[in-house]
Motif scaffolding. Structure first.
Motif, short mmCIF file in Angstrom:
data_model
loop_
_atom_site.label_atom_id
_atom_site.label_comp_id
_atom_site.label_asym_id
_atom_site.label_seq_id
_atom_site.Cartn_x
_atom_site.Cartn_y
_atom_site.Cartn_z
N ALA A 1 0.82 -1.21 0.00
CA ALA A 1 0.00 0.00 0.00
C ALA A 1 0.86 1.26 0.00
O ALA A 1 0.47 2.27 -0.61
CB ALA A 1 -0.92 0.00 1.21
N LEU A 2 1.99 1.20 0.66
CA LEU A 2 2.89 2.36 0.68
C LEU A 2 3.33 2.70 -0.74
O LEU A 2 3.27 3.86 -1.16
CB LEU A 2 4.09 2.05 1.57
N LYS A 3 3.75 1.68 -1.47
CA LYS A 3 4.18 1.88 -2.86
C LYS A 3 3.02 2.40 -3.71
O LYS A 3 3.17 3.36 -4.47
CB LYS A 3 4.71 0.57 -3.42
N SER A 4 1.86 1.78 -3.57
CA SER A 4 0.68 2.20 -4.34
C SER A 4 0.24 3.61 -3.95
O SER A 4 -0.14 4.40 -4.81
CB SER A 4 -0.47 1.22 -4.12
N GLY A 5 0.28 3.91 -2.67
CA GLY A 5 -0.11 5.23 -2.19
C GLY A 5 0.78 6.34 -2.74
O GLY A 5 0.30 7.40 -3.12
N ILE B 1 -4.31 6.87 2.89
CA ILE B 1 -3.60 7.79 3.77
C ILE B 1 -2.35 8.34 3.09
O ILE B 1 -2.11 9.55 3.09
CB ILE B 1 -3.22 7.10 5.11
N VAL B 2 -1.55 7.46 2.51
CA VAL B 2 -0.30 7.90 1.88
C VAL B 2 -0.58 8.82 0.69
O VAL B 2 0.02 9.90 0.57
CB VAL B 2 0.56 6.68 1.45
N SER C 1 -0.98 14.35 -1.63
CA SER C 1 -1.83 15.36 -2.27
C SER C 1 -1.96 16.60 -1.39
O SER C 1 -1.90 17.73 -1.90
CB SER C 1 -3.21 14.78 -2.56
N THR C 2 -2.14 16.39 -0.10
CA THR C 2 -2.27 17.52 0.82
C THR C 2 -0.99 18.35 0.86
O THR C 2 -1.04 19.58 0.79
CB THR C 2 -2.63 17.03 2.24
N LEU C 3 0.15 17.68 0.95
CA LEU C 3 1.43 18.41 0.96
C LEU C 3 1.62 19.17 -0.36
O LEU C 3 2.09 20.31 -0.36
CB LEU C 3 2.58 17.45 1.21
N GLY C 4 1.25 18.55 -1.46
CA GLY C 4 1.35 19.23 -2.76
C GLY C 4 0.45 20.45 -2.83
O GLY C 4 0.84 21.50 -3.36
N ASN C 5 -0.77 20.33 -2.28
CA ASN C 5 -1.68 21.47 -2.27
C ASN C 5 -1.17 22.58 -1.37
O ASN C 5 -1.33 23.76 -1.69
CB ASN C 5 -3.08 21.03 -1.84
N ILE C 6 -0.57 22.22 -0.25
CA ILE C 6 0.01 23.24 0.63
C ILE C 6 1.11 24.00 -0.11
O ILE C 6 1.18 25.23 -0.06
CB ILE C 6 0.54 22.60 1.94
N SER D 1 -10.33 14.00 6.31
CA SER D 1 -10.19 12.99 5.26
C SER D 1 -9.85 11.62 5.83
O SER D 1 -10.26 10.60 5.27
CB SER D 1 -9.11 13.40 4.25
N LEU D 2 -9.11 11.58 6.92
CA LEU D 2 -8.76 10.29 7.54
C LEU D 2 -10.02 9.51 7.93
O LEU D 2 -10.09 8.29 7.74
CB LEU D 2 -7.87 10.50 8.76
N ILE D 3 -11.02 10.22 8.43
CA ILE D 3 -12.27 9.56 8.79
C ILE D 3 -12.98 9.06 7.53
O ILE D 3 -13.46 7.92 7.48
CB ILE D 3 -13.18 10.53 9.58
#
Length: 182
Positions: free
Chosen positions: A12-16, A84-85, A90-95, A158-160
């Motif tokens: 999942a880490l790789k896919s994320g 999550i990953v 995406s969140t870091l990129g948007n920031i 988003s985590l929820i």
């Protein structure tokens, strides 16, 4: 050692990371093409479908890699870690986009988003019932969503949502080995 490299969390880490980078590239391409598309309803729906479609695709690929069968628990874990990953990337990129690359973009997006919302309310006949105080409150909430703190808060919410969708995605990805049934 072999078992750990194929665990649901590692896969999942790789896919994320892959999905997160794809989503980031799409966001930046849309930004360069026409920033107003970032708040278009069809764009949000298309990204949603692509996002979850890729999780299902990578989940089925992982299931094939481990022998074609995967119980619900590991399928849920795979989906949740992937979401999550990719969501974090995406969140870091948007920031980076909203805070560093184009700090004025959030103001432009709020304007477009507010115009879209008011047009939609007018189409439903509710536009005249909105007071200027309500419009200002909506504008403030939209502006807050683009701040650094708003982005972090959005990821927390988003985590929820990711947990709920992972329940569904896990059910789609899992496959039971019926040959073991007695």
């Amino acid at each position: 050692m072999e078992q750990q490299s194929t665990s649901p969390a590692m896969a999942a880490l790789k896919s994320g990371v892959t999905i997160g980078l794809v989503m980031l590239v799409i966001s930046f391409l849309i930004y360069f093409i026409d920033y107003s598309l970032l708040v278009a309803a069809w764009y949000g729906f298309a990204v949603f479908v692509l996002f979850f479609g890729l999780v299902i695709y990578f989940g089925i690929q992982y299931r094939k890699e481990i022998g074609g069968f995967m119980p619900y628990g590991p399928a849920f874990q795979f989906a949740f870690v992937t979401l999550i990953v990719s969501g974090l990337i995406s969140t870091l990129g948007n920031i980076v986009l909203y805070q560093l690359i184009d700090p004025g973009l959030s103001e432009l997006l709020v304007k477009v988003q507010l115009e879209n919302m008011l047009a939609m309310l007018d189409n439903f006949g509710a536009g005249d019932n909105i007071s200027s105080d309500q419009i200002n409150e909506m504008r403030t909430e939209m502006e807050d969503a683009f701040t650094f703190a708003g982005q972090i808060k959005g990821f927390g919410v988003s985590l929820i949502i990711y947990a709920i969708f992972s329940l569904i995605l896990g059910a789609i990805i899992k496959k039971r080995d019926k040959s073991t049934d007695f």
